[in-house]
Design a protein around this motif. Structure first.
Motif, PDB file in Angstrom:
ATOM      1  N   PHE A 176       0.879  -1.270   0.013  1.00  0.00           N
ATOM      2  CA  PHE A 176       0.096  -0.101  -0.061  1.00  0.00           C
ATOM      3  C   PHE A 176       0.888   1.266  -0.063  1.00  0.00           C
ATOM      4  O   PHE A 176       0.580   2.256  -0.734  1.00  0.00           O
ATOM      5  N   CYS A 177       1.999   1.136   0.831  1.00  0.00           N
ATOM      6  CA  CYS A 177       2.717   2.613   0.943  1.00  0.00           C
ATOM      7  C   CYS A 177       3.508   2.864  -0.491  1.00  0.00           C
ATOM      8  O   CYS A 177       3.764   3.694  -0.776  1.00  0.00           O
ATOM      9  N   SER A 178       3.644   1.675  -1.366  1.00  0.00           N
ATOM     10  CA  SER A 178       4.330   1.769  -2.679  1.00  0.00           C
ATOM     11  C   SER A 178       3.233   2.147  -3.954  1.00  0.00           C
ATOM     12  O   SER A 178       3.551   2.266  -4.961  1.00  0.00           O
ATOM     13  N   GLY A 179       1.959   2.173  -3.463  1.00  0.00           N
ATOM     14  CA  GLY A 179       0.948   2.648  -4.244  1.00  0.00           C
ATOM     15  C   GLY A 179       0.149   1.397  -4.900  1.00  0.00           C
ATOM     16  O   GLY A 179      -0.857   1.759  -5.968  1.00  0.00           O
ATOM     17  N   ILE A 180       0.387   0.254  -4.434  1.00  0.00           N
ATOM     18  CA  ILE A 180      -0.151  -0.755  -5.282  1.00  0.00           C
ATOM     19  C   ILE A 180      -1.423  -1.228  -4.377  1.00  0.00           C
ATOM     20  O   ILE A 180      -1.202  -1.781  -3.076  1.00  0.00           O
ATOM     21  N   PHE A 181      -2.672  -0.925  -4.755  1.00  0.00           N
ATOM     22  CA  PHE A 181      -3.839  -1.127  -3.952  1.00  0.00           C
ATOM     23  C   PHE A 181      -4.636  -2.175  -4.217  1.00  0.00           C
ATOM     24  O   PHE A 181      -5.864  -2.385  -3.801  1.00  0.00           O
ATOM     25  N   ASP A 182      -4.029  -3.084  -5.248  1.00  0.00           N
ATOM     26  CA  ASP A 182      -5.077  -3.887  -5.737  1.00  0.00           C
ATOM     27  C   ASP A 182      -4.945  -5.352  -4.789  1.00  0.00           C
ATOM     28  O   ASP A 182      -3.740  -5.675  -4.494  1.00  0.00           O
ATOM     29  N   VAL A 183      -6.056  -5.581  -4.193  1.00  0.00           N
ATOM     30  CA  VAL A 183      -6.165  -6.610  -3.231  1.00  0.00           C
ATOM     31  C   VAL A 183      -6.417  -8.132  -3.764  1.00  0.00           C
ATOM     32  O   VAL A 183      -6.406  -9.102  -3.042  1.00  0.00           O
TER      33      VAL A 183
END
Length: 76
Positions: A50-57
């Protein structure tokens, strides 16, 4: 209690966006779903994503040999 992993990831994303840290979320998740639901490493992995900008779960497709549907034909 069996909990869907994707559901847990959405919950983790919610708390990440709310500004909670991984250890706070671990306490909350363990209080609601039980101590064996998520580990500290699992939480830290998703918070780093999430910190790196990847919000795909959802599960990402994996590389390798695809699963064969006609196992009977292959074994003949």
């Amino acid at each position: 209690m069996e909990v869907n992993k994707e559901k847990i990831r959405y919950i983790l994303q919610f708390f990440f966006e709310k500004g909670e840290n991984a250890s706070q979320v671990a306490e909350i998740a363990h209080g609601v779903y039980g101590a064996d639901t998520v580990t500290a490493n699992y939480l830290q992995f998703w918070f780093r994503r999430f910190c790196s900008g990847i919000f795909d779960v959802k599960h990402a497709p994996r590389t390798g040999k695809p699963v064969s549907e006609n196992v009977d034909k292959i074994t003949e």
